[in-house]
Scaffold this active site. Structure first.
Site, PDB file in Angstrom:
ATOM      1  N   CYS A  17     -15.692  21.096   4.841  1.00  8.48           N
ATOM      2  CA  CYS A  17     -14.346  21.503   5.251  1.00  8.48           C
ATOM      3  C   CYS A  17     -13.654  20.314   5.923  1.00  8.48           C
ATOM      4  O   CYS A  17     -14.297  19.317   6.256  1.00  8.48           O
ATOM      5  CB  CYS A  17     -14.370  22.710   6.189  1.00  8.48           C
ATOM      6  SG  CYS A  17     -14.926  22.337   7.866  1.00  8.48           S
ATOM      7  N   CYS A  20     -15.025  19.086   9.212  1.00  5.94           N
ATOM      8  CA  CYS A  20     -16.198  18.199   9.148  1.00  5.94           C
ATOM      9  C   CYS A  20     -15.733  16.743   9.173  1.00  5.94           C
ATOM     10  O   CYS A  20     -16.279  15.906   9.901  1.00  5.94           O
ATOM     11  CB  CYS A  20     -17.003  18.453   7.876  1.00  5.94           C
ATOM     12  SG  CYS A  20     -17.735  20.088   7.749  1.00  5.94           S
ATOM     13  N   ASP A 431      12.840 -11.759  -5.131  1.00  2.00           N
ATOM     14  CA  ASP A 431      12.801 -13.200  -5.339  1.00  2.00           C
ATOM     15  C   ASP A 431      13.262 -13.435  -6.777  1.00  2.00           C
ATOM     16  O   ASP A 431      12.859 -12.700  -7.683  1.00  2.00           O
ATOM     17  CB  ASP A 431      11.374 -13.716  -5.132  1.00  2.00           C
ATOM     18  CG  ASP A 431      11.237 -15.159  -5.549  1.00  2.00           C
ATOM     19  OD1 ASP A 431      11.960 -16.004  -4.993  1.00  2.00           O
ATOM     20  OD2 ASP A 431      10.421 -15.440  -6.447  1.00  2.00           O
ATOM     21  N   ASP A 632       6.269 -13.154  -6.315  1.00  2.35           N
ATOM     22  CA  ASP A 632       5.047 -13.489  -7.047  1.00  2.35           C
ATOM     23  C   ASP A 632       4.408 -14.808  -6.633  1.00  2.35           C
ATOM     24  O   ASP A 632       3.331 -15.153  -7.106  1.00  2.35           O
ATOM     25  CB  ASP A 632       5.331 -13.537  -8.552  1.00  2.35           C
ATOM     26  CG  ASP A 632       6.258 -14.698  -8.921  1.00  2.35           C
ATOM     27  OD1 ASP A 632       6.978 -15.194  -8.035  1.00  2.35           O
ATOM     28  OD2 ASP A 632       6.246 -15.101 -10.097  1.00  2.35           O
ATOM     29  N   ASP A 636       6.216 -16.633  -1.306  1.00  2.00           N
ATOM     30  CA  ASP A 636       6.718 -15.278  -1.038  1.00  2.00           C
ATOM     31  C   ASP A 636       5.812 -14.505  -0.084  1.00  2.00           C
ATOM     32  O   ASP A 636       6.196 -13.448   0.424  1.00  2.00           O
ATOM     33  CB  ASP A 636       6.827 -14.480  -2.351  1.00  2.00           C
ATOM     34  CG  ASP A 636       7.860 -15.071  -3.298  1.00  2.00           C
ATOM     35  OD1 ASP A 636       8.870 -15.586  -2.795  1.00  2.00           O
ATOM     36  OD2 ASP A 636       7.641 -15.024  -4.518  1.00  2.00           O
TER      37      ASP A 636
END
Length: 745
Positions: A17, A20, A431, A632, A636
């Site tokens: 449950c 727990c 970017d 990327d 960045d």
């Protein structure tokens, strides 16, 4: 001081449950050396950040074992962990089937005993006791174990409520069976409630069975990813190709991949050429042609030619293994909204126990005759109907399905917080290079202002070869294609000036290659002709790269990067979603304006140096609130980390991907609005689950207490309370599974 903290994810056996999970999490968080711990009941996993100098994996296992559960930190890979979880789930379902069959038959007979037309045996309380006892103590054994474990740890759980409710009904009935004459002598009808206790256990077990079976579907994304892993590889050993298990492949091994076979591990192509289907990893439907030197991703499919490769990453180091690990970790993480749920859940069971006690006392004082019976029934109703299982499942089930759905779509979500925040962003910063554009700039035009074009190109090629900037690489490739055998002079004192260009010394002459900012910094004057060409190219969205020798302008090249086909559509989708698209670029303002105009982006910032991107993000956050950043490159990374949600292109650098909360596994910014829609759908699903879980308890607890009785004479039957409680948990899981069928395009 270096940070040596480690993060580990592991499976926990024995949870039945949400309470727990809360108890285990509380115990782990109090353990010295554990800095942060989250335990997810829905996928039975724990995420722990620890200081290995203070606590070991063995100690963590002992801590979990001390409260009655089993932690599996030594299981090895994700494949083993998921197999273990599946095995346990199947074993539990089989046991539950047996318990359901027995308790179903016995409780059915007990319910039939309420019919007056049956033989007298069915009205015999001793016979009913015989039927109810196996249900109470064999079928319901798990509830007693859970309640005892909670009691030992000075907490209360769902099991506590079930045990109290059914035990009161059962043991009162036993008392009434043994002392029926005495009860009648004091004016109390010795009615037994064996059928109520048995049917409640049956319904809760039925709900548990349906819940566990449905929960198994929430982890299908992990199973699919693991299913992609090939089992064998062809290895060059002792001058022959032999077939071995993938687990035996080591870095540096030479492997053969035949047509139609999966690539076993990550590596580099040595021999051959073929189209490779990478859709299972990137989601990209078109096969990618691979040639010598190209990177191969494990688990992708070789479609045509035979390939020979060198293994560069094996085991847990492969891209697929890392994706599986990240998806599992994200599914086990907790969004900020869960903190509110945890706070409420911590007080919920004690409050229910108080309400049950109050209910009993009020019915004893004000209830009709016999007050004890009415008080017992009402108290049992409160204890059973208030079980907080639905509340504990509301968030994690939706989260598991949402993160898994993202992985299927090619969107890798690193943590739950990123998923939650993504649906609230007011602006998204792009970017330009490699994100809105292809990231492959090409020389479109050039002008030479001096004699000796080839000599100028030789100097430019020699200097630009040393630079890793995309524009420099484009210029070098342009010259190399036209003059493949050009003799390049020696370059000395090369220096890269971030965001502006490069300077170097060639044949004792100072060479400067870069933008107008570099020329201004070096006090190099530009002629009217140069400025005219520069202005003209900028008007067409092209970047002018200036070349000066000994402070004299000798050439100018126009470089442009093609826009991605999907960029304009993405911008329009974001605008419709009321997310403001913003472009950051190091380009000249006029160039940036042209590109922004082509895309329909109204807001942009030009001539932004890499080190200034992070400051730009912080500035934009003040204006728009929550801001996402997509990029990327290495430059960045600070901006991705500074943004509320960082989104990295899968083709980007490892540093950028590490800094981002969301990674697009293929270079398709069309996934950006999909990621936002996925976030919105997941959070809406969580809110629906929470509304149902809270609403269910808020509405039905008063009914269970008997508020409808004074006006309409309605008092809830304990059996119906058990059925309602089971239905609430199943409905939450079923609602979360709707996300699997949702469309986000």
């Amino acid at each position: 001081m270096p940070n040596n903290n480690q993060s580990t994810t592991f499976h926990i056996s024995g949870m039945h449950c949400a309470s727990c999970a809360a108890n285990i999490q509380r115990k782990l968080a109090k353990t010295p050396g554990i800095l942060e711990a989250t335990v997810n009941y829905a996928n039975e996993q724990a995420n722990v950040e620890l200081d290995p100098a203070q606590v070991s994996h063995t100690q963590i296992e002992k801590v979990v074992q001390s409260i009655g559960y089993t932690a599996h930190l030594q299981t090895g890979d994700s494949h083993h962990t998921v197999d273990l979880s599946d095995q346990e789930r199947k074993a539990e379902l089989n046991l539950l089937k047996s318990k359901l069959m027995v308790s179903g038959v016995l409780s059915g007979l007990l319910v039939l005993s309420m019919l007056p037309e049956l033989p007298v045996l069915f009205s015999n309380p001793w016979f009913l006791w015989l039927l109810a006892t196996p249900v109470q103590f064999w079928a319901g054994r798990g509830f007693y174990q859970g309640a005892w474990s909670a009691l030992k740890n000075k907490t209360a759980s769902m099991d506590t409520l079930v045990v109290l409710g059914t035990s009161v009904a059962y043991f009162y009935s036993v008392f009434a069976t043994f002392f029926s004459d005495w009860l009648m002598s004091i004016g109390i009808d010795p009615h037994v409630y064996f059928e109520a206790a048995a049917v409640i256990i049956f319904f809760i077990l039925l709900g548990k069975f349906l819940e566990i079976r449905a929960k198994g579907q929430t982890s299908e994304a992990i199973k699919k990813l693991i299913g992609l892993q090939p089992a064998q590889a062809h290895l060059w050993r002792d001058n022959q190709w032999i077939t071995v298990a993938v687990s035996e492949v080591q870095v540096g091994d030479r492997l053969l991949i035949k047509p139609g076979e999966k690539i076993p591990v990550d590596g580099q192509l040595l021999e051959g050429e073929s189209a490779v289907d990478e859709s299972m990893i990137t989601g990209e439907s078109m096969p990618v042609v691979k040639a010598k030197g190209d990177v191969l991703i494990g688990a992708t499919l070789n479609t045509t030619g035979s390939l020979e490769m060198k293994a560069t990453k094996v085991g847990s180091g492969t891209m697929l293994a890392q994706i599986i690990q990240l998806v599992g970790k994200a599914q086990g993480s907790r969004p900020p909204i869960q903190k509110l749920v945890d706070l409420i859940a911590a007080y919920f069971v004690p409050i229910v126990l108080i309400l049950a006690t109050v209910t009993f006392v009020v019915w004893m004082i004000f209830g009709p005759q016999p007050p004890l019976i009415w008080a017992l029934v009402s108290m049992i109703n409160v204890l059973i109907i208030a079980c907080p299982c639905a509340l504990g499942l509301a968030t994690p089930t939706s989260l598991i399905v949402g993160v898994g759905k993202g992985a299927e779509l090619g969107i890798l979500i690193k943590d739950a917080e990123s998923l939650e925040i993504a649906n609230k962003i007011g602006a998204i910063v792009f970017d330009k290079t490699g994100t809105l554009t292809e990231g492959k700039p090409r020389v479109q035009d050039y002008k030479i202002f001096t004699q000796g074009k080839q000599e100028v190109f030789a100097i430019v090629a020699a200097v630009e070869e040393r630079s890793h900037h995309p524009l420099a690489q484009a210029i070098f490739s342009f010259i190399d294609e036209r003059y493949p055998k050009i003799l390049m002079p020696k370059v000395d004192q090369f220096k890269d000036i971030s965001g502006k260009g490069v300077v170097a010394v060639v044949d004792n002459k100072q060479i400067a290659i870069g933008n107008a900012g570099l020329m201004a910094q070096l006090n190099i004057k530009m002629t009217d002709t140069t400025l005219s060409w520069l202005s003209n190219w900028q008007d067409h969205g092209q970047t002018g790269v200036l070349v000066a020798v000994e402070e004299k302008m000798v050439a100018i090249l126009a470089v442009a990067d093609s826009l991605r086909e999907e960029s304009k559509k993405v911008v329009q989708k974001l605008i419709k979603m009321r997310v403001v698209p913003i472009m950051l670029t190091g380009d000249h303002a006029r160039t940036a304006q042209v590109i922004a105009g082509q895309l329909g982006i109204e807001q942009f910032e030009a001539e932004v140096l890499p080190q200034d991107k992070e400051q730009a993000i912080r500035r934009l956050r003040k204006k728009y609130g929550l801001v996402a950043m997509i990029g990327d490159g290495i430059n960045d990374a600070p901006a991705l980390a500074a943004a509320d949600v960082g989104i990295a292109m899968g083709s980007g650098t490892d540093v950028a991907i590490e800094s981002a909360g969301i990674t697009l596994l293929r270079s398709d910014i069309g996934l950006v609005p999909v990621a936002i829609k996925l976030s919105q759908a997941t959070m809406n699903n969580i809110r629906q689950n929470l509304a149902w879980a809270f609403g269910y308890n808020i509405l039905l607890i008063p009914v269970a207490m008997g508020v409808l009785y004074p006006v309409w004479g309605i008092l809830l039957n304990p059996m119906l309370a058990g059925a309602a409680m089971a239905f609430s948990s199943v409905s939450v899981v079923a609602n979360a599974l709707r996300l699997k069928r949702a469309k986000f395009s």
